[in-house]
Design a protein around this motif. Structure first.
Motif, short mmCIF file in Angstrom:
data_model
loop_
_atom_site.label_atom_id
_atom_site.label_comp_id
_atom_site.label_asym_id
_atom_site.label_seq_id
_atom_site.Cartn_x
_atom_site.Cartn_y
_atom_site.Cartn_z
N ARG A 71 0.85 -1.19 0.00
CA ARG A 71 0.00 0.00 0.00
C ARG A 71 0.88 1.24 0.00
NH1 ARG A 71 -2.31 -0.95 4.25
NH2 ARG A 71 -4.29 -1.84 3.51
N LYS A 72 0.72 2.06 -1.01
CA LYS A 72 1.44 3.33 -1.09
C LYS A 72 0.53 4.44 -0.57
CE LYS A 72 4.51 2.35 -4.99
NZ LYS A 72 4.94 2.80 -6.35
N THR A 73 0.97 5.12 0.47
CA THR A 73 0.23 6.23 1.05
C THR A 73 0.90 7.53 0.63
OG1 THR A 73 -0.40 4.86 2.94
CG2 THR A 73 -0.68 7.24 3.16
N ILE A 74 0.17 8.36 -0.08
CA ILE A 74 0.70 9.63 -0.60
C ILE A 74 0.11 10.77 0.23
CG2 ILE A 74 0.89 11.11 -2.63
CD1 ILE A 74 0.51 8.60 -4.32
N LEU A 75 0.98 11.57 0.79
CA LEU A 75 0.59 12.70 1.65
C LEU A 75 0.82 14.01 0.91
CD1 LEU A 75 2.36 11.51 4.93
CD2 LEU A 75 0.02 11.03 4.21
N THR A 76 -0.11 14.92 1.03
CA THR A 76 0.00 16.26 0.44
C THR A 76 -0.05 17.27 1.58
OG1 THR A 76 -1.12 15.53 -1.57
CG2 THR A 76 -0.97 17.90 -1.19
N VAL A 77 0.97 18.12 1.66
CA VAL A 77 1.09 19.07 2.76
C VAL A 77 0.64 20.45 2.30
CG1 VAL A 77 2.98 17.79 3.81
CG2 VAL A 77 3.49 19.61 2.18
N ALA A 78 0.42 21.33 3.28
CA ALA A 78 0.06 22.72 3.02
C ALA A 78 1.33 23.51 2.78
CB ALA A 78 -0.73 23.30 4.19
N PRO A 131 11.75 22.99 0.42
CA PRO A 131 12.20 23.59 1.67
C PRO A 131 11.33 24.77 2.09
CG PRO A 131 14.04 23.25 0.18
CD PRO A 131 12.79 23.04 -0.62
N SER A 132 11.22 24.94 3.43
CA SER A 132 10.37 25.97 3.98
C SER A 132 11.05 26.56 5.21
CB SER A 132 9.00 25.39 4.34
OG SER A 132 8.20 26.34 5.01
N MET A 133 10.55 27.72 5.63
CA MET A 133 11.05 28.33 6.85
C MET A 133 10.59 27.56 8.09
SD MET A 133 12.85 30.85 5.82
CE MET A 133 13.08 31.74 7.36
N LEU A 134 9.55 26.75 7.96
CA LEU A 134 9.05 25.95 9.06
C LEU A 134 9.64 24.54 8.99
CD1 LEU A 134 5.26 26.95 8.86
CD2 LEU A 134 7.05 27.95 10.29
N THR A 135 9.84 23.94 10.15
CA THR A 135 10.39 22.60 10.21
C THR A 135 9.33 21.53 10.01
OG1 THR A 135 10.13 22.59 12.62
CG2 THR A 135 12.27 23.31 11.71
N ARG A 136 8.06 21.90 10.10
CA ARG A 136 6.99 20.93 9.87
C ARG A 136 5.83 21.62 9.17
NH1 ARG A 136 3.88 19.71 15.66
NH2 ARG A 136 2.88 21.76 15.84
N LEU A 137 5.10 20.86 8.37
CA LEU A 137 3.92 21.35 7.66
C LEU A 137 2.79 20.35 7.86
CD1 LEU A 137 5.46 22.59 4.27
CD2 LEU A 137 4.75 23.99 6.22
N PRO A 138 1.56 20.84 8.04
CA PRO A 138 0.44 19.92 8.27
C PRO A 138 0.05 19.18 6.99
CG PRO A 138 -0.35 22.17 8.14
CD PRO A 138 1.15 22.25 8.10
N VAL A 139 -0.48 17.97 7.19
CA VAL A 139 -0.95 17.15 6.08
C VAL A 139 -2.39 17.53 5.77
CG1 VAL A 139 -1.43 14.81 5.30
CG2 VAL A 139 0.60 15.26 6.67
N LEU A 140 -2.64 17.91 4.52
CA LEU A 140 -3.99 18.29 4.11
C LEU A 140 -4.77 17.14 3.50
CD1 LEU A 140 -3.38 21.79 2.46
CD2 LEU A 140 -4.11 21.27 4.80
N ARG A 141 -4.09 16.25 2.77
CA ARG A 141 -4.79 15.18 2.08
C ARG A 141 -3.95 13.93 2.11
NH1 ARG A 141 -6.00 15.65 -4.28
NH2 ARG A 141 -3.73 15.55 -4.20
N LYS A 142 -4.62 12.79 2.17
CA LYS A 142 -3.94 11.49 2.19
C LYS A 142 -4.72 10.52 1.32
CE LYS A 142 -4.05 9.12 6.00
NZ LYS A 142 -3.74 8.65 7.36
N ARG A 143 -4.02 9.82 0.46
CA ARG A 143 -4.67 8.84 -0.42
C ARG A 143 -3.80 7.60 -0.51
NH1 ARG A 143 -2.72 9.61 -5.96
NH2 ARG A 143 -1.29 11.41 -6.04
N ASP A 144 -4.43 6.46 -0.71
CA ASP A 144 -3.75 5.17 -0.77
C ASP A 144 -3.83 4.59 -2.17
OD1 ASP A 144 -5.02 4.25 2.51
OD2 ASP A 144 -3.18 5.31 1.96
N VAL A 145 -2.75 3.92 -2.58
CA VAL A 145 -2.67 3.23 -3.86
C VAL A 145 -2.25 1.80 -3.57
CG1 VAL A 145 -1.58 3.14 -6.13
CG2 VAL A 145 -2.09 5.36 -5.08
N ILE A 146 -3.06 0.83 -4.01
CA ILE A 146 -2.77 -0.58 -3.78
C ILE A 146 -1.93 -1.11 -4.94
CG2 ILE A 146 -3.75 -2.86 -3.36
CD1 ILE A 146 -4.25 -0.78 -1.16
N VAL A 147 -0.83 -1.75 -4.61
CA VAL A 147 0.09 -2.33 -5.60
C VAL A 147 -0.08 -3.84 -5.57
CG1 VAL A 147 2.49 -2.54 -6.33
CG2 VAL A 147 1.68 -0.41 -5.28
N THR A 148 -0.36 -4.44 -6.72
CA THR A 148 -0.55 -5.88 -6.82
C THR A 148 0.79 -6.60 -6.72
OG1 THR A 148 -0.41 -5.76 -9.23
CG2 THR A 148 -2.61 -5.54 -8.24
#
Length: 374
Positions: A124-131, A135-152
């Motif tokens: 299972r590939k989980t793809i995260l999309t951040v806000a 590189p950014s001035m912040l050390t962490r960014l929140p996750v806005l969206r998450k989707r899964d891809v099933i690999v056979t």
């Protein structure tokens, strides 16, 4: 090489974290050499002081919905940048403007994480999309969206072969070559006793009795051919840098093992009954058919015929085989009247013959001899 950083996905679960953190996920950017255990201990110490509770840690594959909400746990996973565009070619482009990240979780339909047989191993590939983007001035960014891809399983096998190809190509194309690492990579790939992964994949997914999607089988065969080519290139380069008798003996063992491995893999590929077509053949056949459609009587086959079609002013000029009809070209700017040649006056040959210079008396040739009288 520039060290851009390492990324981790951190999930906060527990009522003691508060409404701002409970159930939220973030992507942390840490220095390149940071280990996941270092980040785990640092966050457990930090949030243990804030909440006044002991902070636990769980794996990425565990279901957090079945956990006790009164306990505080962290779910930390190493993630990699996920680039969907194909336009990023350089190392710098692949490490800037990053907003998507991915991590993989193996699973089986029986509920286990890892299967004993590769034919039952899913991923299972989980793809995260951040806000924002790193590189950014912040050390962490929140996750806005998450989707899964099933690999056979067969897709998982193709990805494993491709990863191995990249690893071998990196060592083979390294400048200068590292004999130690190159030998280790070839040993784990060329010897059938060590590299059971490629043969086991062929036995399962290239078996005619176990049909697989034809597109995936073709992709797997292409990856296996590339796998064999990389090993062949590596052995040829390794042969040029070995010096000791021990290294030569070991190299000959790897060559013998590679011949056996290559023969077995090609036998499995031939059983798959795949016809590998060359894309250049289709273009050549198309050109041949186009040439066959033209006949000798068409005006397009002769240069004069092409000029007739290009210029309407020559429409009155007809060409049939080698016969020509005398026609008068129209008087246009493109075809002006030919100028008549003006005849030059005749000049006698004696007038054009150059005069010989006079020689001095001592250099004059002798007079011709007078024949005796009869």
């Amino acid at each position: 090489m520039r060290l851009f950083g390492k990324y981790f996905r951190v999930g906060f679960f527990g009522s003691a974290f508060g409404e701002e953190l409970n159930g939220r996920e973030y992507v942390y950017k840490e220095p390149k050499l940071t280990h996941i255990l270092e980040l785990t201990e640092e966050l457990k110490t930090l949030y243990g002081k804030r909440t006044g509770q002991e902070i636990g840690h769980i794996d990425a594959g565990k279901d957090v919905s079945k956990m006790d909400a009164s306990k505080c746990v962290l779910q930390i996973t190493k993630i990699d940048p996920y680039v969907e565009e194909d336009k990023r070619d350089t190392f710098f482009e692949n490490n800037v403007n990053l907003s998507n990240f991915m991590f993989e979780t193996p699973f089986t339909q029986s509920g286990k994480s890892h299967a004993d047989d590769v034919s039952q191993q899913f991923k299972r590939k989980t793809i995260l999309t951040v806000a924002g983007s790193f590189p950014s001035m912040l050390t962490r960014l929140p996750v806005l969206r998450k989707r899964d891809v099933i690999v056979t399983p067969i897709e998982n096998a193709i990805e494993d072969i491709n990863k191995r190809n990249v690893h071998i190509a990196t060592e083979v194309n390294r400048i200068p070559l590292n004999p130690k690492t190159l030998t280790q990579v070839l040993q784990g790939s060329a010897l059938p006793q060590v590299n059971e992964g490629a043969l086991s994949i062929c036995k399962i997914f290239l078996n005619p009795e176990l049909p697989q999607p034809r597109e995936h089988v073709r992709m797997l065969c292409d990856s296996l051919f590339e796998f064999l080519n990389h090993i062949r290139d590596g052995l040829s380069k390794n042969k040029q840098i070995i010096t000791t008798d021990h290294d030569k003996h070991f190299h000959f063992e790897m060559e013998a093992g590679f011949k056996q491995l290559e023969a077995e893999i090609k036998e499995y590929i031939s059983k798959a009954h795949l016809e590998r077509t060359d894309p250049d053949q289709s273009s050549e056949s198309g050109l041949t058919e186009q040439d066959d459609d033209t006949t000798d009587d068409s005006e397009a086959t002769t240069p004069r015929g092409r000029r007739n079609r290009a210029s309407p002013a020559l429409a009155s000029l007809s060409v049939t085989g080698r016969k020509r009809t005398n026609t008068t070209l129209p008087l246009t700017d493109s075809y002006p009247r030919r100028k008549e040649k003006t005849e030059s006056p005749l000049i006698s040959p004696r007038a054009t013959t150059p005069k010989m210079p006079k020689l001095p008396a001592h250099k004059k040739p002798p007079p011709p001899a007078i024949p005796p009288p009869k």
